[in-house]
Design a protein around this motif. Structure first.
Motif, short mmCIF file in Angstrom:
data_model
loop_
_atom_site.label_atom_id
_atom_site.label_comp_id
_atom_site.label_asym_id
_atom_site.label_seq_id
_atom_site.Cartn_x
_atom_site.Cartn_y
_atom_site.Cartn_z
N ILE A 55 -2.33 12.97 -33.19
CA ILE A 55 -2.21 13.20 -31.75
C ILE A 55 -2.71 11.98 -30.97
CG2 ILE A 55 -2.94 14.68 -29.81
CD1 ILE A 55 -3.39 16.91 -31.93
N MET A 56 -1.92 11.55 -29.99
CA MET A 56 -2.30 10.45 -29.09
C MET A 56 -2.90 11.08 -27.83
SD MET A 56 0.55 7.79 -27.74
CE MET A 56 0.30 6.50 -26.55
N LYS A 57 -4.07 10.61 -27.43
CA LYS A 57 -4.76 11.24 -26.29
C LYS A 57 -5.22 10.20 -25.28
CE LYS A 57 -8.48 14.48 -25.20
NZ LYS A 57 -9.53 15.38 -25.72
N GLY A 58 -5.01 10.47 -23.98
CA GLY A 58 -5.38 9.53 -22.92
C GLY A 58 -6.83 9.66 -22.50
N ASN A 59 -7.46 8.51 -22.25
CA ASN A 59 -8.84 8.48 -21.78
C ASN A 59 -8.95 7.46 -20.65
OD1 ASN A 59 -11.58 8.20 -21.32
ND2 ASN A 59 -12.13 7.89 -23.46
N GLU A 60 -9.26 7.96 -19.44
CA GLU A 60 -9.29 7.08 -18.26
C GLU A 60 -10.45 6.10 -18.28
OE1 GLU A 60 -9.61 9.63 -14.87
OE2 GLU A 60 -11.60 10.38 -15.42
N ASN A 61 -11.41 6.31 -19.18
CA ASN A 61 -12.57 5.40 -19.23
C ASN A 61 -12.35 4.21 -20.16
OD1 ASN A 61 -14.14 7.02 -17.48
ND2 ASN A 61 -14.56 8.42 -19.18
N GLU A 62 -11.19 4.15 -20.79
CA GLU A 62 -10.88 3.00 -21.66
C GLU A 62 -9.86 2.11 -20.98
OE1 GLU A 62 -10.03 3.91 -25.68
OE2 GLU A 62 -11.85 5.08 -25.96
N TRP A 63 -10.03 0.80 -21.13
CA TRP A 63 -9.15 -0.19 -20.47
C TRP A 63 -8.38 -1.03 -21.46
CZ3 TRP A 63 -8.26 0.02 -15.42
CH2 TRP A 63 -9.18 0.68 -14.61
N THR A 64 -8.67 -0.87 -22.72
CA THR A 64 -8.11 -1.78 -23.72
C THR A 64 -7.95 -1.04 -25.04
OG1 THR A 64 -8.71 -3.69 -25.11
CG2 THR A 64 -10.51 -2.60 -24.00
N LEU A 65 -7.08 -1.57 -25.91
CA LEU A 65 -6.89 -0.98 -27.24
C LEU A 65 -7.87 -1.58 -28.26
CD1 LEU A 65 -2.96 -1.01 -27.32
CD2 LEU A 65 -4.43 0.97 -26.98
N LEU A 66 -8.88 -2.29 -27.75
CA LEU A 66 -9.86 -2.95 -28.63
C LEU A 66 -10.45 -2.02 -29.69
CD1 LEU A 66 -11.49 -5.60 -29.19
CD2 LEU A 66 -13.24 -4.66 -27.68
N PRO A 67 -10.83 -0.75 -29.34
CA PRO A 67 -11.42 0.11 -30.39
C PRO A 67 -10.48 0.36 -31.58
CG PRO A 67 -11.82 1.05 -28.21
CD PRO A 67 -10.85 -0.08 -28.03
N LEU A 68 -9.17 0.15 -31.37
CA LEU A 68 -8.20 0.40 -32.46
C LEU A 68 -7.83 -0.88 -33.21
CD1 LEU A 68 -5.75 2.76 -30.52
CD2 LEU A 68 -7.53 3.44 -32.12
N ARG A 69 -8.43 -1.99 -32.78
CA ARG A 69 -7.99 -3.29 -33.30
C ARG A 69 -8.00 -3.37 -34.83
NH1 ARG A 69 -9.96 -8.81 -30.72
NH2 ARG A 69 -8.14 -10.00 -31.32
N TYR A 70 -9.03 -2.81 -35.45
CA TYR A 70 -9.15 -2.93 -36.90
C TYR A 70 -8.74 -1.65 -37.62
CZ TYR A 70 -11.54 -7.17 -35.59
OH TYR A 70 -11.83 -8.39 -35.03
N THR A 71 -8.09 -0.73 -36.91
CA THR A 71 -7.60 0.49 -37.55
C THR A 71 -6.21 0.22 -38.11
OG1 THR A 71 -8.79 1.80 -35.90
CG2 THR A 71 -7.10 2.94 -37.18
N ARG A 72 -6.09 0.32 -39.41
CA ARG A 72 -4.80 0.04 -40.04
C ARG A 72 -4.07 1.34 -40.42
NH1 ARG A 72 -5.02 -3.76 -37.88
NH2 ARG A 72 -5.59 -5.88 -38.48
N HIS A 73 -4.83 2.36 -40.81
CA HIS A 73 -4.25 3.62 -41.26
C HIS A 73 -5.02 4.78 -40.66
CE1 HIS A 73 -2.07 1.52 -44.52
NE2 HIS A 73 -3.15 0.77 -44.58
N VAL A 74 -4.31 5.84 -40.26
CA VAL A 74 -4.98 7.10 -39.93
C VAL A 74 -4.24 8.21 -40.66
CG1 VAL A 74 -5.79 6.35 -37.65
CG2 VAL A 74 -3.62 7.55 -37.82
#
Length: 327
Positions: free
Chosen positions: A47-66
């Motif tokens: 599931i993709m979920k929106g969060n208004e407190n985030e401005w960038t995809l930086l937290p996902l930068r090193y995520t390769r697989h879920v």
């Protein structure tokens, strides 16, 4: 390294469904109790979920697989297996997800909005489900269905009220720094701004709007030269566009036409947006020169003059932006 990341690719996998149970009831005084196998649980969703407190995809930068959780198998006594655990990919507002073919799967525009990218597999039916008057003791059950898997590209398009459009060195970062608390990197060479900067601009009576300083356009950006498509996509999401042409440009109207053409080449719909034309660095001009520059433009495209350094014309510029945004 930049803290602004606007593009990540992740391999996503939803959970397999749990298998149904083929259990037959056997108790002390009920030797032939019949089928009592429960159903399997469904696999977990991605599931993709929106969060208004985030401005960038930086937290996902090193995520390769879920991978979401697998559904549990059904149990005896008609117990249904537990559903697999859902997995959430949290993204800033303005993020789109594309599949491996480049087709848009989902777009997040609201806080808390959830969109299922990959559904978990359905759980299999237990043997109790297959019991009929002619087949009273089915000794089989369904396996769970497999989950889905695919490579997903997440792209962030910055959401702002006003997008600044201009060549490198047009004074976009200087303007943003002077009208908001944003602290963009400023220097006199091309591509100082490599990532969009956002600033909250205070207007009269404590009202405000969001301004985005987007990396400078160069001729050929629509073909991907320079920073090309990476920043043009951010312009798509801004309510209105503010064109900045520096006072020291050799041909003001020609520079405006090049900017307009780059937007048109990338996405013709961008030219349907409301926009304001402005001449930056107006502290370099006297009244005579301002008249000469205004004369280069048609009647319905008269530019506003301002200087972020001397603050000249800034309030008028903010008034014009507010009027465009709110009628």
């Amino acid at each position: 390294m930049s803290n602004f990341v606007d593009y990540v690719r992740i391999n996503c996998k939803s959970g397999h469904g749990g298998g149904g149970s083929a259990h037959l009831r056997r108790e002390k005084y009920i030797p032939k109790g019949g089928p009592d196998g429960g159903n399997g649980g469904r696999g977990g969703n991605v599931i993709m979920k929106g969060n208004e407190n985030e401005w960038t995809l930086l937290p996902l930068r090193y995520t390769r697989h879920v991978a979401a959780g697998r559904g549990k198998n059904g149990q005896k006594s008609q117990l249904t297996g537990a559903d697999g655990e859902d997995i959430y990919i949290t993204v800033p507002l303005g993020t789109i997800a594309k599949n491996a073919d480049g087709e848009v799967m989902a777009e997040i525009l609201e806080n808390g909005q959830e969109i299922i990218l990959f559904k978990g597999g359905k759980g299999g039916m237990g043997n109790e489900f297959f019991k009929t008057s002619t087949n009273q003791t089915p000794r089989y059950a369904q396996p769970g269905l497999p989950g889905e898997e695919g490579m997903v590209t997440f792209e962030l398009k910055v959401l702002a009220d006003v997008g600044l459009v201009g060549f490198p060195n047009a004074g976009k970062s200087t303007l943003l720094a002077s009208v908001s608390a944003a602290k963009p990197k400023i220097a006199n060479y091309a591509f100082t701004t490599l990532t969009p900067n956002l600033g909250i601009v205070e207007w009269r009576n404590y009202k405000s709007f969001v301004m985005a300083d987007i990396p400078g356009i160069i001729e050929g950006a629509a073909e991907g030269k320079g920073l090309g498509h990476r920043f043009l996509r951010h312009i798509e999401r801004n309510s209105i566009l503010l064109f900045l042409i520096p006072a020291d440009s050799e041909d003001h109207f020609q520079e405006y036409k090049i900017l307009e053409n780059e937007l048109k080449e990338f996405n013709p719909e961008l030219l349907d947006k409301e926009f304001i034309l402005s001449i930056s660095k107006a502290d370099l001009l006297d009244d005579e020169l301002k008249k000469e520059i205004s004369a280069e433009f048609p009647e319905n495209r008269q530019p506003l003059f301002f200087s972020a350094v001397s603050q000249e014309g800034l309030m008028e510029l903010k008034d014009a932006i507010w009027k465009q945004l709110h009628g």
